[in-house]
Design an enzyme around this catalytic site. Sequence first.
Site, PDB file in Angstrom:
ATOM      1  N   GLY A 197       0.989  -1.113   0.004  1.00  9.28           N
ATOM      2  CA  GLY A 197      -0.004   0.052  -0.157  1.00  9.28           C
ATOM      3  C   GLY A 197       0.877   1.294   0.206  1.00  9.28           C
ATOM      4  N   CYS A 198       0.149   2.423  -0.403  1.00 11.96           N
ATOM      5  CA  CYS A 198       0.875   3.673  -0.481  1.00 11.96           C
ATOM      6  C   CYS A 198       1.469   4.214   0.768  1.00 11.96           C
ATOM      7  CB  CYS A 198       0.183   4.671  -1.156  1.00 11.96           C
ATOM      8  SG  CYS A 198      -1.536   4.888  -0.662  1.00 11.96           S
ATOM      9  N   TYR A 199       0.456   4.161   1.590  1.00 11.97           N
ATOM     10  CA  TYR A 199       0.907   4.801   3.234  1.00 11.97           C
ATOM     11  C   TYR A 199       1.828   3.799   3.907  1.00 11.97           C
ATOM     12  CZ  TYR A 199      -3.046   8.068   3.466  1.00 11.97           C
ATOM     13  OH  TYR A 199      -4.104   8.961   2.927  1.00 11.97           O
ATOM     14  N   SER A 257       5.512   4.489   2.648  1.00  8.90           N
ATOM     15  CA  SER A 257       6.172   5.619   3.424  1.00  8.90           C
ATOM     16  C   SER A 257       6.451   5.472   4.563  1.00  8.90           C
ATOM     17  CB  SER A 257       5.160   6.849   3.108  1.00  8.90           C
ATOM     18  OG  SER A 257       4.055   6.514   3.846  1.00  8.90           O
TER      19      SER A 257
END
Lengths: 346, 346, 346, 346
Positions: free
Chosen positions: B148-150, B153
């Site tokens: 996932g993107c979150y 990061s």
Amino acid sequence: MLRVAIIGASGYTGVELARILCNHPEFELTAATSRQYAGKPLSEVFPNLLGKTDLICENLSIDELCSRADLFFAAVPHKTAMDLVPQLLEQGKKVVDLSADFRLRNVATYETWYQEHSSPEFITEAAYGLPELYREQIQKARLVANPGCYPTSIILGLAPLLQNGLIDTSSIIADSKSGTTGAGRAVSLGTLFCEVHDGFKAYKVGGTHRHLPEIEQELSALSKGDITISFTPHLLPIARGILSTVYADLTSDISENDIRKLYRTMYENEPFVRIVPEGTFPATQHVRGSNFCDIGFTIDERTNRIIVISAIDNIVKGAAGQAVHNMNLMCGIDETTGLQGAPFFP
Amino acid sequence: MLRVAIIGASGYTGVELARILCNHPEFELTAATSRQYAGKPLSEVFPNLLGKTDLICENLSIDELCSRADLFFAAVPHKTAMDLVPQLLEQGKKVVDLSADFRLRNVATYETWYQEHSSPEFITEAAYGLPELYREQIQKARLVANPGCYPTSIILGLAPLLQNGLIDTSSIIADSKSGTTGAGRAVSLGTLFCEVHDGFKAYKVGGTHRHLPEIEQELSALSKGDITISFTPHLLPIARGILSTVYADLTSDISENDIRKLYRTMYENEPFVRIVPEGTFPATQHVRGSNFCDIGFTIDERTNRIIVISAIDNIVKGAAGQAVHNMNLMCGIDETTGLQGAPFFP
Amino acid sequence: MLRVAIIGASGYTGVELARILCNHPEFELTAATSRQYAGKPLSEVFPNLLGKTDLICENLSIDELCSRADLFFAAVPHKTAMDLVPQLLEQGKKVVDLSADFRLRNVATYETWYQEHSSPEFITEAAYGLPELYREQIQKARLVANPGCYPTSIILGLAPLLQNGLIDTSSIIADSKSGTTGAGRAVSLGTLFCEVHDGFKAYKVGGTHRHLPEIEQELSALSKGDITISFTPHLLPIARGILSTVYADLTSDISENDIRKLYRTMYENEPFVRIVPEGTFPATQHVRGSNFCDIGFTIDERTNRIIVISAIDNIVKGAAGQAVHNMNLMCGIDETTGLQGAPFFP
Amino acid sequence: MLRVAIIGASGYTGVELARILCNHPEFELTAATSRQYAGKPLSEVFPNLLGKTDLICENLSIDELCSRADLFFAAVPHKTAMDLVPQLLEQGKKVVDLSADFRLRNVATYETWYQEHSSPEFITEAAYGLPELYREQIQKARLVANPGCYPTSIILGLAPLLQNGLIDTSSIIADSKSGTTGAGRAVSLGTLFCEVHDGFKAYKVGGTHRHLPEIEQELSALSKGDITISFTPHLLPIARGILSTVYADLTSDISENDIRKLYRTMYENEPFVRIVPEGTFPATQHVRGSNFCDIGFTIDERTNRIIVISAIDNIVKGAAGQAVHNMNLMCGIDETTGLQGAPFFP
């Protein structure tokens, strides 16, 4: 009509003060100063004001200022304010100062974060201009130190929790995001359109922003103890708005509902604080252009933390609007005068 | 040239995959599926691709898909993916799945946050597609669960701290802000221009976002212990970019310099992680359009917390770019192929 | 590898040149000059370039420059360019000049719109760097005057109409809208985020923009007659992109289909011009980050006017990308080298 | 207090009407209808209104509506309006209709551009709600057809030229740019944030926008002749604002100064039209949130064309604000009531 002047009218706070004041039914805007634009119509500097004011920007001495108005909004940088404001007070004027110069009660703290203070004797008498906490002092004051924008959003968000001793005061983390008007109108590379647009970043990371001592002063006063917090400001690619996301460990097993009651009780009669409905959270676009501070919160059961989110328009509730609110109180008129407009959406 | 297909090409991840793949020297994009746009040229759905691809969107059966390509990017919603992916694997294909269906190793956790899982037997074999942590598994995998993107990061930001046991793992707070491409291309009131523009808000406040178990799974693996964090996502009025501001209490009195060495050591040979210079912090506009994850940090001496800030382009390193990176690894070609473009600024 | 230098690397054109060149397989970026940032890594001035280039900004003499590179992109202001460029040519270098100094063939016209010209003898030899019209001259040139951004969009949009004599040349009106990168990176009040964001305005209204003589020079050349047009530039709250909406009275009763054939014929082999499908029109977001010029048009039967719409990324096709295209041509390498990336959307 | 209702409160025009009306000292907002949100507080649909109104959205019959209010703002789509409005009139109510249904005096024209008209008999009696041109009719009307947003900006910009016969009426070209609120709040792919943000495009190119017959009707009336114009609308990545750039050939050799006098004379007593100072031009950000129409112009001596630029906030002067202005006139109260707020900048 009471005569009011804006000292330092050429910034974003200045134009917002002018916008509010040119429709204020009790105040008459009689002077606007700007060194840079002296001689120019204010409506040429800010064409949105065309037809709303005929004032010409001027570069006025203290005596001239005092002959022109009785109430003053000082929207000049810190340090300039500490020299200017006492002279106005000495001539019997009322002043709302929008700089940081009279916000910090401890001179040493001020001098650590800013520079030497030339008129510390006025710090004591200044009321901290957060009406929700200091209404009575403001009503009696001749000098009000208008709060910073970040502090306004964070203090109002945490006040009910601190007053009721519900959180571990060493656990507070405030992650705040501000629109670019907060950076002012002075030209600088960092606030050029192409540097900010379609981007997002933090700045003053690690506890170095000058609003920090102000925030901690007021949180400490609320909790009757010394509070140190983590605070990270960020720059949003929007013009107006601050949203603060504040985290704290709960020390009580009070329910979310009971906390909601405490918030509602504390802010029940406050004209400019809105507790948003359960399950919803504030957004900057819902306070845009208004003097509201919206507050929402929830408990993260998994970590036993409370997350409080507050939103303001940084140049209204965080600056010009709150300043007018304070002046209304100082003058004994209805405190919402000139500030009743609903937020703009979209 | 290896033949690759995009299943679910009509979303923002789909168009970004197509943008990268149409210039990839080793992969040839041979099919793009979309039920909604079947029969339409992909360059009509996404006019930026005009002249770069002649593909027509199709609605293909599994058999047709398998006759058309050997490598697959599944950019379909969760649940759809878990039905589709096993059929591709059974025909000997390699798949990078961009949904959540194969990311969570614990089926029960998956079923708590999503719904029943129809092919749990494939979870075990799926590699978690964060090359910085799982390069070897990815190289050998036929199925990669793209992160996932979150999570991307946050995990990359914290990995060196957790691997070295430097923080109190119960103190982690991740305050993340995402561009609106993260919400996808399905029409909805909440992602209309006028609802998002010039505004900012949090959502899924209080530990309810589905990326949470994924983040905690990987942070726990890094620290070899169970980690529960606070995570608040926010919606930025930008198209691309995630910036995560992560707070944790330091448990060691290690210096900032020594921590910097650990970060540099861990990511030294990583082609897509950049540790930004001391005293500077990442910004979404500096990774825009690229596969980089930028990481910066500082210690807040006043509270003994470390604040780590990471930035990615959510549809590149947070989705399409990382997927291509994974496929490069799975195919044994230079892992940076097709991903070497510098970020766009401004 | 051919050695190339950017003279004036600190502006938006400079960073875009650096972005393109650091991935260019035939050119090696060997120097980047900036007085303001001399001594600083280019990747500190533009953190998007971190890890992509190790160049330090320098303030170099002509001799130093000439020892460091053989090909030069001059991205300095007009007037500075006319002094600098001849010295490079005299040492046998190839130069693409991005200023206005060598674009206008008529010295008197140049001096009317700009100022005295110190090296008019180089005007004659300079090729006007619009490859679609001057490819052969560019291939042979040692000096190319890179076109202005507005001219690029307008000239390419009108060329087929003028070459075929289809419009009343006295009726041309070009209403153009540009992103804010077009205003450069020098700090100024007018390009602050809060002045531009969420707003829109015209500037240089009434035929006073300096791109006007350049546009008219090229339109006149195409039509083999003197053309005077109305041209109004506007400032868009976006970073990249120019969209020109051009109106002209048709003098022939040629059908829209036949005109489309003329456009397709003229641009058929052009790698960077895309005629968009009938019934659709260009948008800046569909060329973002690419060297494409998209063109669409329709006939307004009610008024017998043709409306041509063209879109470019003003700092790629309107500046840095076209400059690299020209340098590729001057060096005899594949003209699309380094410029094949598809546009970014969204 | 006069009782007013908003029919169709869930769009952007609806919320803007509510914003204005909840602070209007003579009107009391007593009902707001919405099928979609029936039963929900209006302040839940639009959280900016929290604390400003307690109204619940309702789905009301005509009889219920008529029992609840005496003045109506119909903010429903065309066709719905033509069925609804006559029923309100028959019960003696006053209506400002914000749809297109009663704007076109020629039924055949309406039916060409829209669809069959079910109540053409009401077209004749409807006043066209542009107070600057039809104040007297509006004051006496029970039905006012509120103008379209584009027409408002174009008609006010050209009126002095047409009334004085100064331009070639066959030469008019209006190049208009609108903020995205103009596209409404219905969900659609084309108005998603990521489709509009950081981009710009034209739409309805070639004389196909439905505002065209309305513009031509009014321009023709002003010039006492049939006018056909070219009109190209564009979509701006901003929320509020229309800027129209209008071109016309001058047929007289009148000076710019004399034209300025004609503009000033015509609009001298108009509370909501501002002629901007010579040498300056309107910008959407200077009318944002206000009912002003700002107008500027210049003569392009090179082509003998006049270029007129006008700016409005499309949901205030282009919709809700002008509607309230009209209702004020219909009720005989000070026409500026509720509309005196200065524009928001920034």
